[in-house]
Write a protein that holds these residues in place. Sequence first.
Motif, PDB file in Angstrom:
ATOM      1  N   ARG A   1      -7.668   9.571 -18.239  1.00 50.87           N
ATOM      2  CA  ARG A   1      -6.897   8.517 -17.585  1.00 50.87           C
ATOM      3  C   ARG A   1      -6.720   8.827 -16.095  1.00 50.87           C
ATOM      4  N   PRO A   2      -7.583   8.318 -15.237  1.00 52.62           N
ATOM      5  CA  PRO A   2      -7.394   8.537 -13.799  1.00 52.62           C
ATOM      6  C   PRO A   2      -6.370   7.579 -13.207  1.00 52.62           C
ATOM      7  N   SER A   3      -5.777   7.991 -12.100  1.00 52.81           N
ATOM      8  CA  SER A   3      -4.960   7.091 -11.289  1.00 52.81           C
ATOM      9  C   SER A   3      -5.925   6.261 -10.454  1.00 52.81           C
ATOM     10  N   ILE A   4      -5.470   5.673  -9.373  1.00 53.20           N
ATOM     11  CA  ILE A   4      -6.355   4.930  -8.475  1.00 53.20           C
ATOM     12  C   ILE A   4      -7.454   5.881  -7.992  1.00 53.20           C
ATOM     13  N   VAL A   5      -8.706   5.470  -8.136  1.00 52.15           N
ATOM     14  CA  VAL A   5      -9.837   6.334  -7.783  1.00 52.15           C
ATOM     15  C   VAL A   5     -10.357   5.956  -6.398  1.00 52.15           C
ATOM     16  N   PHE A   6     -10.525   6.965  -5.534  1.00 54.35           N
ATOM     17  CA  PHE A   6     -11.043   6.686  -4.200  1.00 54.35           C
ATOM     18  C   PHE A   6     -12.394   7.364  -3.988  1.00 54.35           C
ATOM     19  N   GLY A   7     -13.157   6.792  -3.093  1.00 59.28           N
ATOM     20  CA  GLY A   7     -14.489   7.285  -2.777  1.00 59.28           C
ATOM     21  C   GLY A   7     -15.192   6.237  -1.940  1.00 59.28           C
ATOM     22  N   PRO A   8     -16.368   6.549  -1.405  1.00 60.37           N
ATOM     23  CA  PRO A   8     -17.049   5.643  -0.463  1.00 60.37           C
ATOM     24  C   PRO A   8     -17.194   4.204  -0.930  1.00 60.37           C
ATOM     25  N   GLU A   9     -17.362   3.982  -2.234  1.00 60.34           N
ATOM     26  CA  GLU A   9     -17.595   2.620  -2.722  1.00 60.34           C
ATOM     27  C   GLU A   9     -16.355   2.025  -3.391  1.00 60.34           C
ATOM     28  N   ASP A  10     -15.180   2.619  -3.173  1.00 58.11           N
ATOM     29  CA  ASP A  10     -14.005   2.169  -3.923  1.00 58.11           C
ATOM     30  C   ASP A  10     -13.588   0.746  -3.552  1.00 58.11           C
ATOM     31  N   ASP A  11     -12.753   0.163  -4.411  1.00 52.49           N
ATOM     32  CA  ASP A  11     -12.279  -1.205  -4.199  1.00 52.49           C
ATOM     33  C   ASP A  11     -10.793  -1.197  -3.866  1.00 52.49           C
ATOM     34  N   PHE A  12     -10.302  -0.090  -3.341  1.00 47.66           N
ATOM     35  CA  PHE A  12      -8.879   0.009  -3.013  1.00 47.66           C
ATOM     36  C   PHE A  12      -8.719   0.226  -1.505  1.00 47.66           C
ATOM     37  N   PHE A  13      -9.073   1.392  -1.014  1.00 47.67           N
ATOM     38  CA  PHE A  13      -8.982   1.645   0.421  1.00 47.67           C
ATOM     39  C   PHE A  13      -9.898   0.688   1.195  1.00 47.67           C
ATOM     40  N   ASN A  14     -11.092   0.458   0.671  1.00 48.33           N
ATOM     41  CA  ASN A  14     -12.017  -0.457   1.342  1.00 48.33           C
ATOM     42  C   ASN A  14     -11.474  -1.881   1.407  1.00 48.33           C
ATOM     43  N   ARG A  15     -10.813  -2.305   0.336  1.00 47.21           N
ATOM     44  CA  ARG A  15     -10.304  -3.682   0.299  1.00 47.21           C
ATOM     45  C   ARG A  15      -9.285  -3.924   1.400  1.00 47.21           C
ATOM     46  N   PHE A  16      -8.320  -3.011   1.538  1.00 48.11           N
ATOM     47  CA  PHE A  16      -7.272  -3.228   2.532  1.00 48.11           C
ATOM     48  C   PHE A  16      -7.766  -2.960   3.952  1.00 48.11           C
ATOM     49  N   ALA A  17      -8.732  -2.067   4.097  1.00 48.33           N
ATOM     50  CA  ALA A  17      -9.321  -1.845   5.417  1.00 48.33           C
ATOM     51  C   ALA A  17     -10.077  -3.092   5.871  1.00 48.33           C
ATOM     52  N   ALA A  18     -10.775  -3.743   4.943  1.00 46.83           N
ATOM     53  CA  ALA A  18     -11.497  -4.970   5.264  1.00 46.83           C
ATOM     54  C   ALA A  18     -10.520  -6.095   5.594  1.00 46.83           C
ATOM     55  N   LEU A  19      -9.438  -6.174   4.843  1.00 45.55           N
ATOM     56  CA  LEU A  19      -8.435  -7.213   5.075  1.00 45.55           C
ATOM     57  C   LEU A  19      -7.799  -7.057   6.454  1.00 45.55           C
ATOM     58  N   ALA A  20      -7.592  -5.800   6.867  1.00 48.45           N
ATOM     59  CA  ALA A  20      -6.947  -5.543   8.156  1.00 48.45           C
ATOM     60  C   ALA A  20      -7.814  -5.964   9.339  1.00 48.45           C
ATOM     61  N   ARG A  21      -9.094  -6.218   9.104  1.00 48.38           N
ATOM     62  CA  ARG A  21      -9.977  -6.646  10.180  1.00 48.38           C
ATOM     63  C   ARG A  21      -9.570  -7.999  10.745  1.00 48.38           C
ATOM     64  N   PHE A  22      -9.113  -8.896   9.859  1.00 47.05           N
ATOM     65  CA  PHE A  22      -8.842 -10.267  10.321  1.00 47.05           C
ATOM     66  C   PHE A  22      -7.429 -10.761  10.022  1.00 47.05           C
ATOM     67  N   ALA A  23      -6.738 -10.144   9.073  1.00 44.06           N
ATOM     68  CA  ALA A  23      -5.397 -10.613   8.713  1.00 44.06           C
ATOM     69  C   ALA A  23      -4.363 -10.104   9.721  1.00 44.06           C
ATOM     70  N   PRO A  24      -3.451 -10.958  10.133  1.00 47.57           N
ATOM     71  CA  PRO A  24      -2.421 -10.515  11.084  1.00 47.57           C
ATOM     72  C   PRO A  24      -1.407  -9.561  10.455  1.00 47.57           C
ATOM     73  N   ALA A  25      -1.337  -9.575   9.119  1.00 43.68           N
ATOM     74  CA  ALA A  25      -0.404  -8.697   8.415  1.00 43.68           C
ATOM     75  C   ALA A  25      -0.978  -8.353   7.046  1.00 43.68           C
ATOM     76  N   LEU A  26      -0.576  -7.205   6.516  1.00 43.99           N
ATOM     77  CA  LEU A  26      -0.989  -6.801   5.174  1.00 43.99           C
ATOM     78  C   LEU A  26       0.179  -7.015   4.217  1.00 43.99           C
ATOM     79  N   PRO A  27      -0.108  -7.485   3.007  1.00 42.06           N
ATOM     80  CA  PRO A  27       0.973  -7.781   2.063  1.00 42.06           C
ATOM     81  C   PRO A  27       1.556  -6.523   1.430  1.00 42.06           C
ATOM     82  N   LEU A  28       2.848  -6.342   1.595  1.00 46.04           N
ATOM     83  CA  LEU A  28       3.551  -5.200   1.019  1.00 46.04           C
ATOM     84  C   LEU A  28       4.137  -5.667  -0.316  1.00 46.04           C
ATOM     85  N   ILE A  29       3.264  -5.756  -1.324  1.00 50.54           N
ATOM     86  CA  ILE A  29       3.649  -6.314  -2.615  1.00 50.54           C
ATOM     87  C   ILE A  29       4.761  -5.484  -3.262  1.00 50.54           C
ATOM     88  N   GLY A  30       5.820  -6.183  -3.674  1.00 42.15           N
ATOM     89  CA  GLY A  30       6.948  -5.494  -4.295  1.00 42.15           C
ATOM     90  C   GLY A  30       7.703  -4.588  -3.349  1.00 42.15           C
TER      91      GLY A  30
END
Length: 330
Positions: free
Chosen positions: A159-188
């Motif tokens: 049972r892994p926690s959030i998995v990171f690495g070059p092709e991940d869908d976590f750090f990459n997702r928010f880094a990509a979002l920060a390219r154009f979004a004026p703000a990042l959603p702080l969910i909860g």
Amino acid sequence: MASAAPRPVGDKLVTVFGGSGFIGRHVVRALARAGWRVRVAVRRPDLAGHLQPLGVVGQVVATQANLRYPESVAQAAKGADAVVNLVGILAESGKQSFETLQAEGPRVAARAAREAGASLFVQMSAIGADRASKAVYGKTKAAGEEAALGVFPDAVILRPSIVFGPEDDFFNRFAALARFAPALPLIGGGKTRFQPVFVGDVAQAVAGALDGKVRGGAGAYELGGPDILTFEEILRYVLKETGRDRALAPLPFGLAKAQAKLLQLLPNAPLTVDQVTMLETDNVVSNEARADGRTLAAFGIEPTPIEAVVPSYLWRYRKAGQFEKTRAEA
């Protein structure tokens, strides 16, 4: 992060279901380096050519299989000494449902392993797997664990926690979002805690399980990195590494679910209601797992911190890419 020299290719064969994905490609590499002959069972073998160079010529071979069709799974497991099931999804799409792939799929894979005479079976689950979970993802992951153990009692559950690495869908997702979004959603409010684990460490845990470093059927092994970070801390880290100055906008869970309800109607939905529900619960190694020694330490693995890996692939999200630091110092 340093790894031992590759072992010579032996006679033992392992079938890896779902071996072409993010975690899968690292698992295939780790198993190939450990000397296994690797049969990668995927829905589209024609799209798995990138796996062949991970071993020597002929060591890694792709074959067609789909957990929805037990006959194909049995054929893919035929003659295998070990079987690894990595199949999992974060969002449903057509016939690729949580129930089919995550609850029933592990039973199909474990049964095929047992009938093939395999002596080892590894089931990839996730921290958050719980029959009482409010998220369908967590419920079906728990059901899949039970299904696998029902057929293969000495299976190793990871049972892994959030998995990171070059092709991940976590750090990459928010880094990509920060390219154009004026703000990042702080969910909860960003208070959810994570224990990000390096994909290479997860892959080494799979290889270690097949090498007999841990005992199956003794409870799930929970894999987390060396640091526990809140969602807010992770977003701030992403912004720092990408050189982006963005606001963090608090987004209550209720409002996030309302937005996700609309977003999940889009192709390749960026966010689903179930994913928001998952964020309502911390994603860290439990006290029970630590007390029982059911962590990366059981495999002899020292967890890799995000600082050692994440900057090496987030540079591409900077305004000047890999030259951002040079430009700033000029």
